[in-house]
Design a protein around this motif. Structure first.
Motif, PDB file in Angstrom:
ATOM      1  N   GLU A   1      -4.873  10.610   1.159  1.00 17.59           N
ATOM      2  CA  GLU A   1      -6.014   9.703   2.235  1.00 17.59           C
ATOM      3  C   GLU A   1      -6.308   8.913   0.833  1.00 17.59           C
ATOM      4  OE1 GLU A   1      -8.884  12.120   4.173  1.00 17.59           O
ATOM      5  OE2 GLU A   1      -7.745  11.779   5.950  1.00 17.59           O
ATOM      6  N   LEU A   2      -6.567   9.727  -0.255  1.00 14.00           N
ATOM      7  CA  LEU A   2      -7.733   8.780  -1.463  1.00 14.00           C
ATOM      8  C   LEU A   2      -6.465   7.833  -2.055  1.00 14.00           C
ATOM      9  CD1 LEU A   2      -9.993   8.087  -3.473  1.00 14.00           C
ATOM     10  CD2 LEU A   2      -8.864   9.990  -4.781  1.00 14.00           C
ATOM     11  N   LEU A   3      -5.116   8.755  -2.292  1.00 14.70           N
ATOM     12  CA  LEU A   3      -4.093   7.361  -2.448  1.00 14.70           C
ATOM     13  C   LEU A   3      -4.325   5.749  -1.759  1.00 14.70           C
ATOM     14  CD1 LEU A   3      -1.839   9.397  -4.154  1.00 14.70           C
ATOM     15  CD2 LEU A   3      -3.261   7.961  -5.048  1.00 14.70           C
TER      16      LEU A   3
ATOM     17  N   VAL B   1       0.887  -1.122  -0.035  1.00 13.80           N
ATOM     18  CA  VAL B   1      -0.165  -0.198  -0.168  1.00 13.80           C
ATOM     19  C   VAL B   1       0.678   1.131  -0.296  1.00 13.80           C
ATOM     20  CG1 VAL B   1      -1.738   1.256   0.764  1.00 13.80           C
ATOM     21  CG2 VAL B   1      -1.461  -1.248   1.383  1.00 13.80           C
ATOM     22  N   LYS B   2       2.471   1.307   1.083  1.00 11.38           N
ATOM     23  CA  LYS B   2       2.733   2.598   0.986  1.00 11.38           C
ATOM     24  C   LYS B   2       3.414   2.902  -0.565  1.00 11.38           C
ATOM     25  CE  LYS B   2       4.952   1.556   4.994  1.00 11.38           C
ATOM     26  NZ  LYS B   2       5.544   1.438   5.611  1.00 11.38           N
ATOM     27  N   GLY B   3       4.264   1.792  -0.911  1.00 11.90           N
ATOM     28  CA  GLY B   3       4.550   1.193  -2.647  1.00 11.90           C
ATOM     29  C   GLY B   3       3.656   2.313  -3.418  1.00 11.90           C
ATOM     30  N   TYR B   4       2.081   2.111  -3.366  1.00 15.26           N
ATOM     31  CA  TYR B   4       1.624   2.006  -4.163  1.00 15.26           C
ATOM     32  C   TYR B   4       1.423   3.809  -3.743  1.00 15.26           C
ATOM     33  CZ  TYR B   4      -3.127   2.954  -6.616  1.00 15.26           C
ATOM     34  OH  TYR B   4      -4.430   3.765  -7.324  1.00 15.26           O
ATOM     35  N   VAL B   5       0.768   4.353  -2.971  1.00 21.28           N
ATOM     36  CA  VAL B   5       0.685   5.247  -3.166  1.00 21.28           C
ATOM     37  C   VAL B   5       2.025   6.446  -2.807  1.00 21.28           C
ATOM     38  CG1 VAL B   5       0.418   7.830  -0.812  1.00 21.28           C
ATOM     39  CG2 VAL B   5      -0.973   5.204  -0.304  1.00 21.28           C
TER      40      VAL B   5
ATOM     41  N   ILE C   1      -5.051   0.593  -0.790  1.00 19.51           N
ATOM     42  CA  ILE C   1      -5.523  -1.037  -0.413  1.00 19.51           C
ATOM     43  C   ILE C   1      -6.645  -1.915  -1.215  1.00 19.51           C
ATOM     44  CG2 ILE C   1      -7.463  -1.611   1.707  1.00 19.51           C
ATOM     45  CD1 ILE C   1      -6.040   0.839   3.070  1.00 19.51           C
ATOM     46  N   GLU C   2      -7.291  -0.968  -2.305  1.00 20.07           N
ATOM     47  CA  GLU C   2      -8.081  -1.548  -3.332  1.00 20.07           C
ATOM     48  C   GLU C   2      -7.063  -2.562  -4.378  1.00 20.07           C
ATOM     49  OE1 GLU C   2     -11.264   1.402  -4.881  1.00 20.07           O
ATOM     50  OE2 GLU C   2     -11.986   1.505  -2.987  1.00 20.07           O
ATOM     51  N   HIS C   3      -6.088  -1.562  -4.750  1.00 25.69           N
ATOM     52  CA  HIS C   3      -5.336  -1.939  -5.177  1.00 25.69           C
ATOM     53  C   HIS C   3      -4.263  -3.870  -4.825  1.00 25.69           C
ATOM     54  CE1 HIS C   3      -2.068  -2.752  -8.284  1.00 25.69           C
ATOM     55  NE2 HIS C   3      -1.588  -2.412  -7.797  1.00 25.69           N
ATOM     56  N   VAL C   4      -4.265  -3.738  -3.693  1.00 24.89           N
ATOM     57  CA  VAL C   4      -3.548  -4.759  -2.536  1.00 24.89           C
ATOM     58  C   VAL C   4      -4.171  -5.933  -2.458  1.00 24.89           C
ATOM     59  CG1 VAL C   4      -2.625  -5.136  -0.828  1.00 24.89           C
ATOM     60  CG2 VAL C   4      -2.007  -3.410  -1.883  1.00 24.89           C
ATOM     61  N   ILE C   5      -5.580  -5.463  -2.320  1.00 26.81           N
ATOM     62  CA  ILE C   5      -6.511  -5.933  -1.935  1.00 26.81           C
ATOM     63  C   ILE C   5      -6.947  -7.548  -3.383  1.00 26.81           C
ATOM     64  CG2 ILE C   5      -9.261  -6.747  -2.070  1.00 26.81           C
ATOM     65  CD1 ILE C   5      -8.808  -4.690   0.130  1.00 26.81           C
TER      66      ILE C   5
END
Length: 79
Positions: free
Chosen positions: A54-56, A37-41, A61-65
């Motif tokens: 916050e949106l990212l 999640v942190k990497g995505y953000v 989270i949705e991406h990681v799920i």
């Protein structure tokens, strides 16, 4: 509450508590997922605005799920 008490409560409900060794984050699935999640953000953040971050985080989270099977498979392979 002690570890013994927690283990006893878990056992009374049919669960077994498995303790993770300290400083072995490759065993800890939540650490692996949070890292993703942190990497995505980090990759997507260009404004550094609190509301955008916050949106990212939510998007991350949705991406990681959707991608969580990678972390689960990694953890099970190590264990």
């Amino acid at each position: 509450m002690s570890h013994t008490e927690i283990d006893s409560i878990a056992a009374s409900h049919g669960h077994t508590v498995i303790r993770l060794p300290s400083y072995r984050c490759h065993f800890n699935l939540i650490k692996l997922i949070w890292a993703q999640v942190k990497g995505y953000v980090s990759d997507k953040n260009s404004t550094f605005c609190h509301t955008d971050v916050e949106l990212l985080v939510q998007q991350g989270i949705e991406h990681v799920i959707a991608e969580k099977r990678k972390s689960v498979a990694h953890t099970w392979k190590i264990m």
